[in-house]
Design an enzyme around this catalytic site. Structure first.
Site, short mmCIF file in Angstrom:
data_model
loop_
_atom_site.label_atom_id
_atom_site.label_comp_id
_atom_site.label_asym_id
_atom_site.label_seq_id
_atom_site.Cartn_x
_atom_site.Cartn_y
_atom_site.Cartn_z
N GLU A 95 40.54 38.82 44.17
CA GLU A 95 39.85 37.87 43.27
C GLU A 95 40.08 38.41 41.87
O GLU A 95 39.43 39.37 41.46
CB GLU A 95 38.34 37.87 43.55
CG GLU A 95 37.91 37.79 45.00
CD GLU A 95 38.32 36.50 45.65
OE1 GLU A 95 38.23 35.47 44.99
OE2 GLU A 95 38.76 36.54 46.80
N CYS A 125 34.52 35.59 35.07
CA CYS A 125 35.90 35.20 35.39
C CYS A 125 36.11 33.69 35.45
O CYS A 125 37.19 33.20 35.17
CB CYS A 125 36.32 35.82 36.71
SG CYS A 125 35.28 35.27 38.07
P1 NAD Z 1 39.43 46.29 36.66
O1 NAD Z 1 40.64 45.72 37.26
O2 NAD Z 1 39.56 47.16 35.48
O3 NAD Z 1 38.63 47.14 37.75
C1 NAD Z 1 38.19 46.55 38.97
C2 NAD Z 1 38.09 47.64 40.03
O4 NAD Z 1 39.41 48.02 40.40
C3 NAD Z 1 37.37 48.90 39.53
O5 NAD Z 1 36.52 49.38 40.55
C4 NAD Z 1 38.54 49.83 39.29
O6 NAD Z 1 38.17 51.19 39.37
C5 NAD Z 1 39.49 49.43 40.41
N1 NAD Z 1 40.89 49.82 40.21
C6 NAD Z 1 41.57 49.90 39.05
N2 NAD Z 1 42.83 50.33 39.29
C7 NAD Z 1 42.95 50.52 40.63
C8 NAD Z 1 44.00 50.97 41.47
N3 NAD Z 1 45.18 51.34 40.99
N4 NAD Z 1 43.76 51.04 42.80
C9 NAD Z 1 42.55 50.68 43.31
N5 NAD Z 1 41.51 50.28 42.54
C10 NAD Z 1 41.71 50.18 41.22
O7 NAD Z 1 38.45 45.05 36.36
P2 NAD Z 1 37.05 45.05 35.62
O8 NAD Z 1 37.33 45.32 34.17
O9 NAD Z 1 36.06 45.89 36.35
O10 NAD Z 1 36.58 43.54 35.82
C11 NAD Z 1 36.97 42.52 34.98
C12 NAD Z 1 38.10 41.71 35.60
O11 NAD Z 1 37.68 41.24 36.87
C13 NAD Z 1 38.43 40.47 34.80
O12 NAD Z 1 39.82 40.28 34.76
C14 NAD Z 1 37.77 39.35 35.58
O13 NAD Z 1 38.34 38.08 35.40
C15 NAD Z 1 37.94 39.85 36.98
N6 NAD Z 1 36.95 39.22 37.86
C16 NAD Z 1 37.38 38.29 38.75
C17 NAD Z 1 36.47 37.65 39.59
C18 NAD Z 1 36.91 36.63 40.60
O14 NAD Z 1 36.10 36.27 41.44
N7 NAD Z 1 38.14 36.15 40.55
C19 NAD Z 1 35.10 37.98 39.51
C20 NAD Z 1 34.70 38.94 38.60
C21 NAD Z 1 35.64 39.56 37.78
#
Ligand code: NAD
Length: 479
Positions: free
Chosen positions: A248, A282
């Site tokens: 997501e 999002c």
């Molecule tokens: P992010 O991608 O920075 O982090 C999300 C998670 O992924 C964190 O727990 C992070 O530690 C982990 N992560 C990062 N790199 C990784 C890797 N290499 N391997 C495994 N895990 C890893 O996102 P964020 O800043 O926490 O959240 C904001 C983003 O999330 C925005 O782009 C937003 O649109 C999206 N979002 C999407 C939805 C949806 O339902 N589509 C809902 C909420 C947020």
């Protein structure tokens, strides 16, 4: 200041790493808690605990497993105010909205518990005599859930509830920016008698803990909510063992406002969608396309509304519309994107800079931009802040083409009183979700799934629950 430990195999344990991460209140910049910057060993220990407990867990009846989800819902409701305050303080979500997130999360556990008696297989007619072909739904095994900071508590339930009711065990990695509410939940459920290892929480970075959880051969499915970048990294790591992923990811939601729309409804919906949780949602309107004949009126009304918004501390009793952004990095990013848009020719109608109304915190003004074009970064890239760029269109097909001209495909919206126009747009818009005459949020019984770079698979409802099931076919010949 609080300190959290890892929750592995039913116990709180120290991380094997001595490094820690500070969790900061974005409004006050006060350090609220320290979480472990966990190690690969922590992640592996959690996976092993989840694997060891999975057979016994899946051998319970579905209704027995669902009983634990009902207990989780109950314990959330009993602690709803404490959890909402914890959430508001760690991510500057205004208290009223934080309370909604906590309450919906409790409902989410109960809703998924309701699937226990409804998970169904199929029996297919065979071409052979005296044979049945059974389609049987089995748990995949160990599910890993990786959380974002923006709806950390609700998204935790989105991973935990469907994975546990279907018989998987689970390892959750909270976000580093907003892990406190999730870790408080871990403390609460340590008391409900859940078998050890069924649900584990490991804090740490994406590159170490997240990556270890994703590439392990123990992991059966990884479900991430986060950025496109993290989604790409997870797909790469999951490729090693051909592990199933459910992603997501980000969005750049267009709102199309036609000349025959109910103007006040459209203004209210688009503004509230753009500023709810300071624009860090999002599926909320990131750009608007407005029919040329009503553009000036729409802009005047939106400008008035945006200038009247109350931006305050998340705990303000003055019913604030929004508060601080989540972190210094986030406010720096939003600021940089708006400055670049100005250089590219965008004109600021409202806001356009950080807010200096408080000494501390990462506040940004609600911002309305005009004179933007389709090729600008502000129209193409996810901003994740309270910034609304607005463009004109002269025909619905032009608006649909502009909306679809985007690498994201999460959500979209259309405002029109003409049923034929609405249905045409719904047919043509390339987004996993379209809202008609309203904006956010999605329903727990719906299906939240991104198209294009916004994701793979989806969450919620029957189809979200089925993400956690493996279909097995049994050819049963009898005499
Ligand atoms: P992010 O991608 O920075 O982090 C999300 C998670 O992924 C964190 O727990 C992070 O530690 C982990 N992560 C990062 N790199 C990784 C890797 N290499 N391997 C495994 N895990 C890893 O996102 P964020 O800043 O926490 O959240 C904001 C983003 O999330 C925005 O782009 C937003 O649109 C999206 N979002 C999407 C939805 C949806 O339902 N589509 C809902 C909420 C947020």
């Amino acid at each position: 200041m609080k300190e959290f430990n890892q929750f592995i195999n039913g116990k709180f344990v120290k991380s094997t790493s001595t490094e820690t991460i500070e969790v900061v209140n974005p409004c006050t910049e006060e350090v609220l808690a320290l979480i472990p910057k966990g190690s690969a060993t922590d992640a592996e220990n959690a996976l092993q605990a989840a694997q060891a407990s999975q057979h016994a867990w899946k051998s319970l009846t579905a209704i027995e497993r669902a009983g634990f989800l009902n207990k989780m819902a109950h314990i959330i409701r009993e602690n709803r105010i404490f959890l909402a305050e914890t959430l508001a303080s760690e991510q500057a979500k205004v208290l009223g909205l934080a309370q909604v997130e906590i309450d919906v999360t409790a409902d989410y556990f109960d809703y998924n518990a309701g699937w226990a008696r409804r998970i169904e297989g199929e029996i297919i007619q065979s071409d052979r005599k005296k044979e049945h072909i059974f389609l049987h739904k089995a748990p995949i095994g160990v599910a890993v859930g990786i959380l974002p900071w923006n709806f950390p508590f609700f998204v935790m339930a989105r991973k935990v509830a469907p994975s546990l009711v279907t018989g998987n065990t689970c390892v959750i990695k909270p976000s580093c920016e907003a892990p406190n509410t999730v870790m408080e939940f871990a403390k609460l459920i340590a008391e409900i008698g859940l078998p050890a290892g069924v649900l584990n929480f490991v804090c740490g970075s994406g590159s170490i803990v997240g990556n270890t959880l994703t590439k392990s051969p123990i992991t059966g499915i990884v479900s991430l909510t986060g950025s496109v970048y993290a989604g790409q990294k997870i797909m790469e790591a999951a490729a090693e063992n051909i592990t199933k992923v459910s992603l997501e990811l980000g969005g750049k939601a267009p709102a199309i406002v036609c000349a025959d729309a109910n103007m006040d409804l459209a203004v209210e919906a688009v503004v509230s969608s753009r500023v709810i949780f300071s624009g860090q949602v999002c599926n909320c309107a990131e750009r608007a396309y407005v029919e040329d004949s009503i553009y000036d009126e729409f802009m005047d009304k939106v400008a008035k509304k945006m200038s009247e918004l109350k931006v305050e501390d998340a705990f303000s009793t003055n019913s604030p519309d929004m508060s601080s952004l989540v972190s210094k990095d986030q406010v720096d990013k939003v600021s940089e994107i708006v400055e670049y848009a100005k250089k590219e020719g965008a004109q600021v109608v409202v806001g356009g800079t950080r807010s200096n109304q408080f000494d501390k915190g990462y506040f940004y003004q609600p911002t309305l931009l005009t004179n933007v074009t389709q090729d600008m970064q502000i129209i193409k890239e996810e901003v994740f802040g309270p910034v609304l760029p607005v463009m004109k269109f002269s025909s619905l097909d032009e608006a649909i083409a502009l909306a679809n001209d985007c690498e994201y495909g999460l959500t979209s919206s259309i405002f029109s009183e003409n049923f034929n126009k609405v249905m045409h747009a719904c047919e043509e818009l390339e987004f996993g979700e379209t809202y008609v005459n309203r904006e956010h949020f999605e329903a727990i019984q719906g299906f939240h799934a991104g198209w294009k770079k916004s994701g793979l698979g989806g969450a919620d409802g029957k189809h979200g629950m089925e993400e956690y099931l493996q279909t097995k076919v049994i050819y049963a010949q009898y005499r």
